[in-house]
Design an enzyme around this catalytic site. Structure first.
Site, mmCIF file in Angstrom:
data_model
loop_
_atom_site.group_PDB
_atom_site.id
_atom_site.type_symbol
_atom_site.label_atom_id
_atom_site.label_comp_id
_atom_site.label_asym_id
_atom_site.label_seq_id
_atom_site.Cartn_x
_atom_site.Cartn_y
_atom_site.Cartn_z
ATOM 1 N N GLU A 36 0.838 -1.202 0.000
ATOM 2 C CA GLU A 36 0.000 0.000 0.000
ATOM 3 C C GLU A 36 0.880 1.262 0.000
ATOM 4 O O GLU A 36 0.682 2.182 0.798
ATOM 5 C CB GLU A 36 -0.988 0.000 1.174
ATOM 6 N N ASP A 156 0.469 -8.196 2.940
ATOM 7 C CA ASP A 156 -0.878 -8.054 3.480
ATOM 8 C C ASP A 156 -1.796 -8.930 2.634
ATOM 9 O O ASP A 156 -2.177 -8.562 1.525
ATOM 10 C CB ASP A 156 -1.299 -6.582 3.417
#
Length: 270
Positions: A36, A156
């Site tokens: 991210e 993630d």
């Protein structure tokens, strides 16, 4: 020894303003996997983009609809022998969700699996990603084994596998991230007869709740340790067997956090 850290930075520019750079300067990790990132290289300052002592490679989200979201990166002390973006699926190769690099005897990857939301296109995207990514994971493991290499996919994964992997599991049984079909898919990733990977942190902490690596910014989730374990080190069994320590680098207090995720660090004796 090989020390690898994985962390969703929740926007690298924001993380850099909050404390990411001092953390990076202090870590003794050999590899850092970021997710991210939410920025292209040209949007980052030189200090953030090319930190001293690291070889940094980035895979931003290039699709017009996804710009400013997703994005993964790999920081390695040693220059990689090769770098590859994506996993050969056109829909996701420009989405900033997968990046891998070859180091001596090891292929290491940074993954940001879609988060999903039940009843929306985001969940459909997540399911398409999972359907195409598992065959690639198997192919990667088999290809690496033929070359005498191990594989480590960090990141993630946006799925809590077991009830022990999130505090409020009962309230989340119908929510993306803890759906039965998502958990079954992760079970396949870990099945020796299927994906063939090992959840390294769970293997080192078999009976522990958590250790959680993500806490919502809402309410007092962090203070109450009401978190999720969705950031994984998934390793081929040979590498997993060498892991001696796994820790979540949880900030001392809520104000000291520089992301809603905490770095997950594992030490391997290779």
């Amino acid at each position: 020894m090989l020390k690898v850290t994985s962390v969703n930075v929740n926007g690298l520019r924001a993380a850099a303003r909050k404390g990411y750079l001092p953390w990076l300067a202090a870590t003794d990790a050999d590899v850092v996997c970021l997710q991210e990132v939410r920025a292209e290289s040209g949007q980052l300052t030189a200090e953030v983009r090319d930190p001293d002592g690291w070889h940094a490679v980035y895979a931003p989200a290039l699709d017009p609809a996804a710009k400013g979201r997703a994005g993964v990166a790999l920081l390695t002390r040693r220059e990689p022998d090769a770098v590859r973006v994506g996993f050969g699926v056109t829909e996701f190769d420009g989405s900033g969700r997968y990046l891998e690099a070859d180091l001596p005897g090891l292929t290491v990857a940074s993954l940001y699996l879609p988060s999903g939301e039940v009843g929306t296109e985001r969940q459909d995207e997540k399911e398409r990603f999972m359907a195409t990514f598992l065959p690639y994971l198997k192919e990667l493991r088999e290809r690496a084994a033929a070359d005498g290499r191990e594989v480590l996919v960090c990141g993630d994964w946006n799925i809590a596998h077991r009830e022990a992997d999130l505090k409020n599991w009962r309230a989340n049984r119908a929510n993306s991230g803890f759906l039965p079909e998502e958990r079954d898919w992760l079970t396949r990733v870990l099945d020796p007869a299927d994906g063939g990977y090992t959840d390294v942190v769970r293997a080192l902490h078999p009976e522990q709740d958590g250790p959680y690596s993500w806490w919502s910014y809402r309410g007092r989730a962090f203070d109450n340790n009401s978190g999720w374990r969705i950031d994984y080190h998934m390793a081929t069994p040979g590498l997993a067997a060498t892991a001696v320590k796994a820790e979540v680098e949880r900030a001392p207090s809520h104000p000291e956090r520089w992301s809603d995720h905490a770095p997950v660090t594992v030490t391997y004796t290779r």
